[in-house]
Structure formats: structure tokens, C-alpha cells
Design a protein around this motif. Structure first.
Motif, short mmCIF file in Angstrom:
data_model
loop_
_atom_site.label_atom_id
_atom_site.label_comp_id
_atom_site.label_asym_id
_atom_site.label_seq_id
_atom_site.Cartn_x
_atom_site.Cartn_y
_atom_site.Cartn_z
N THR A 1 22.06 -15.35 -43.77
CA THR A 1 22.32 -14.22 -45.07
C THR A 1 21.50 -12.86 -44.63
N ASP B 1 24.02 -9.37 -46.01
CA ASP B 1 24.63 -9.60 -47.29
C ASP B 1 23.82 -9.50 -48.24
N TYR B 2 23.56 -8.18 -48.66
CA TYR B 2 22.28 -7.85 -49.80
C TYR B 2 22.53 -8.52 -51.15
N LYS B 3 23.95 -8.63 -51.64
CA LYS B 3 24.03 -9.34 -53.02
C LYS B 3 23.32 -10.68 -52.84
N LYS B 4 23.99 -11.47 -51.89
CA LYS B 4 23.49 -12.82 -51.67
C LYS B 4 22.07 -12.81 -51.45
N LEU B 5 21.70 -11.99 -50.74
CA LEU B 5 20.25 -12.11 -50.24
C LEU B 5 19.07 -12.07 -51.58
N GLU B 6 19.67 -11.17 -52.47
CA GLU B 6 18.90 -11.03 -53.89
C GLU B 6 18.90 -12.21 -54.41
N THR B 7 19.52 -13.47 -54.29
CA THR B 7 19.41 -14.75 -55.07
C THR B 7 18.33 -15.50 -54.43
N TYR B 8 17.89 -14.90 -53.20
CA TYR B 8 16.63 -15.99 -52.45
C TYR B 8 15.39 -15.26 -53.00
N TYR C 1 19.40 -18.87 -45.52
CA TYR C 1 18.40 -17.49 -45.85
C TYR C 1 18.74 -16.61 -44.72
#
Length: 375
Positions: free
Chosen positions: A240, A245-252, A237
């Protein structure tokens, strides 16, 4: 706690095969009572319940899916045990015992736990697996007339099962090695099928509060890649986070997650929490605007249950033009400030992200950078 967990596994499975007409008749009456013929058409189920030990309640969640896939989570506050069986393999994470990374089961555990993965009624499952049994005659369990059966399962393990002579439901089981007895105190009807609701094991009690039939189950639950330690999630996390990496960060994040750095009050009056993944991402995009080469070094780490505390240094570069009075400067400012990050992670999501940085040191470095740029 390990013994307590074992009880739940014992609850799910025993093994039996008819050898004479009397036992066959007993089994058939039992299968009719629980409506095993209908259960044969159930492909998945989920269970919500409680596991109580010495007055302490632990939440219980179980998912099962044919063929022989089983996910079980027992949780107390932020500490949990996850057990997974996927046909002929299995593993566990047991934070109660300090196991934070998946540990594969040996063959003995696979043999024991594989029976727990079955959706079927425990006697039906065991009848299909070539066990031997013996009818030991009538007995009494909690003032109820019962039939006592001796069961030798496919691995040679021996258990006793008592079946109520009126209802033909199981009311007691006992493992011959551990001498552990389980008392089935209630049954509940779910869509015409009977499932145990309460099981009493003396110091331990089980209660299955909600049973859902044929739910859609995320296949990733049964894969080892989905089971990661808090340490692994925290590091991935933060990598990221500082890679922006905001797109991937949203998944957390979830809609209840929040990010907050109260220490910014040194340079920003009345800092506010960012709550919910959309607001967090918007705040980060605004706060990190212009940042280059950001990275976070891990100096010290501490993990406990769902909590992670990480000490380190935050390094980044940013063009001087983003600072007041430096609009026409071509200089690049560099910052390297001490920071403590506290995270709360649950089910792979970051629910809380607290930062505490030395913004006083940051202000000194900003002044030094400006003086160099103006020379």
C-alpha cells in the motif's frame, strides 16, 4: 507458557448438574451469592487484568459476547497469544510458541475451550450442560470450611470444586488429570454481581483488575480475517505504501505512529520525523510528488514479535522536470536503490516505520540520469 495459558482456560469453566436436593440447595445458594439471575441478562463483558508467572507480569485482555464468543489476548512486551472462540469454531496465534499465523482448533480443543467462551458463572454454565456430580462432604481449604464436589462434565472430564460453607463462593478447584489446583482468594462486586478477582495457581497468578459489563465489542475480533501475522500486515502495508494509496494507508496509522528516514541526511539537511497519520500522509504526498511505477522488492525478511525487518530495493520513475535545472526536460529518470525497512506493528497498526536507504547511490544515479538527459 502453554501450561500457564491452560490455567486461564480452566478458570473460566467447569460443569455441574444437581442430582439430589442437598447438592441442588448448595448450587442455589451459590447462584444467589454471585447473583446469577442478573448475570443472565448480561450480553457482553470485557476484562483487563494481569497474568503473572514467576514474577513476570503479562497483560491480559478478554472480550466475551453471547452466544459463546470469546477473544483473549495475553501479551508480554511485543509477544502475544491470541485465542478466539466463535460458537463452534476456534483458533489461536501463539507467538510464545512460534505460531504467527492462525491455527484452527481440533475438536478436542473446541470441546475444552467452548466452556471458556461463556459469560455465565462457571457452575451455572456447567449445570446447563448435563454434567454429573457427587457431594463428597465437608473439607477445609485455607482454614475455611468447605463442601467438596466431584464434577464429571459433558465430555467425561472430572474435576473437584470446593465451595465455602459461609459465603457459598468457590474457593478452590482441581483437575483430576493435571492435578492443577486453583485457589480463589478474592471476589469483587460489579453492579451487584460477584466475580473472582484473584486466582492463585502456585507459580501462576491471575488478577482481573477491571470488568466492564455490556460493552460494545467490535464483531471483527471474533473473525479469523481480523487476526493477521506481523508478516502479513508488513507486506500488505508496504504494498500500500509504495502503491501510494494514501486513503488506505491512513488505516495503518494512529496519531502516535511515525515515519522517519534518517539516511536522507545525505541529500536533505536535518531530516525530521513525521508523527501522526495526518503528518505522515502529508510528508509522503510531498516526498513522492511526481513518482511513477514505484515498487519495493523483498530480498530478505526477518520477523520477531511485533518487529519486522525487510531488506530490498526501491525502484521508481520520475519526470526530470521535478529536478532543479531540468524544468523543460521531457526525460524520465529511473532509480533503483538498496533499502532497509524496520517496522513495529501492534494490533494491526504500524506504530514505527524506519527507513535506511543508500542515498549516496541515489545521488550517483541522479547524476547519471541528468547526464543522459542533457546529451
Amino acid at each position: 507458557m502453554k501450561k500457564a495459558i491452560f490455567l486461564l482456560l480452566v478458570l473460566i469453566s467447569f460443569n455441574l448438574q444437581a442430582q439430589d436436593s442437598k447438592v441442588s440447595d448448595i448450587l442455589n445458594k451459590h447462584f444467589k451469592a454471585v447473583n446469577q439471575s442478573k448475570l443472565n441478562n448480561i450480553n457482553s463483558l470485557s476484562i483487563d487484568g494481569l497474568f503473572t508467572q514467576n514474577g513476570i507480569e503479562l497483560s491480559l485482555k478478554i472480550f466475551k459476547q453471547r452466544p459463546d464468543k470469546w477473544y483473549q489476548k495475553i501479551e508480554l512486551n511485543d509477544t502475544k497469544m491470541v485465542v478466539v472462540m466463535n460458537e463452534n469454531s476456534g483458533w489461536e496465534i501463539n507467538q510464545f510458541s512460534g505460531i504467527i499465523n492462525p491455527v484452527d482448533f481440533n475438536q478436542a480443543k473446541i470441546n475444552t475451550y467452548s466452556r471458556s467462551a461463556s459469560i455465565d458463572n462457571q457452575l451455572w454454565y456447567l449445570k446447563q450442560n448435563n454434567a454429573k456430580f457427587k457431594n463428597l462432604g465437608n473439607d477445609t481449604v485455607n482454614n475455611k470450611k468447605s463442601i467438596k464436589l466431584k464434577v464429571t462434565n459433558e465430555f467425561g472430564g472430572v474435576s473437584y470444586i470446593w465451595i465455602d460453607t459461609k459465603t457459598y463462593l468457590i474457593n478452590q478447584t482441581e483437575d483430576i488429570v493435571t492435578k492443577q489446583k486453583l485457589f480463589y482468594e478474592e471476589y469483587q462486586v460489579i453492579d451487584g454481581m460477584l466475580f473472582p478477582k484473584k486466582v492463585n495457581a502456585g507459580a501462576y497468578q491471575l488478577e482481573f483488575i477491571k470488568i466492564e459489563l455490556n460493552p460494545k465489542i467490535d464483531a471483527s475480533l471474533f473473525t479469523k480475517g481480523d487476526i493477521k501475522s506481523v508478516k502479513d500486515i508488513a507486506k500488505a502495508y508496504l504494498k500500500t505504501f509504495y502503491n501510494l494509496d494514501y486513503k488506505k494507508l491512513e488505516t495503518y496509522y494512529t496519531d502516535e505512529s511515525f515515519w522517519f528516514d534518517p539516511s536522507t541526511s545525505v541529500i536533505i539537511p536535518n531530516p525530521q520525523k513525521s508523527i501522526g497519520k495526518n503528518k505522515i500522509i502529508a510528508s509522503l504526498k510531498s516526498g513522492f510528488n511526481g513518482v511513477q511505477d514505484a515498487k519495493y522488492t523483498f530480498e530478505k525478511e526477518f520477523y520477531s514479535g511485533s518487529h519486522a525487518a525487510i531488506w530490498g530495493n526501491y525502484f521508481y520513475r520520475i519526470p526530470a522536470k521535478y529536478f532543479q535545472g531540468m524544468k523543460h526536460s521531457d526525460a524520465i529518470f529511473e532509480f533503483n536503490i538498496p533499502m532497509v525497512t524496520n517496522l513495529v506493528i501492534k494490533d494491526g497498526k504500524v506504530l514505527e516505520h524506519f527507513e535506511h536507504a543508500d542515498w549516496t547511490e541515489w545521488a550517483k544515479q541522479a547524476q547519471t540520469n541528468a547526464q543522459k538527459a542533457n546529451k
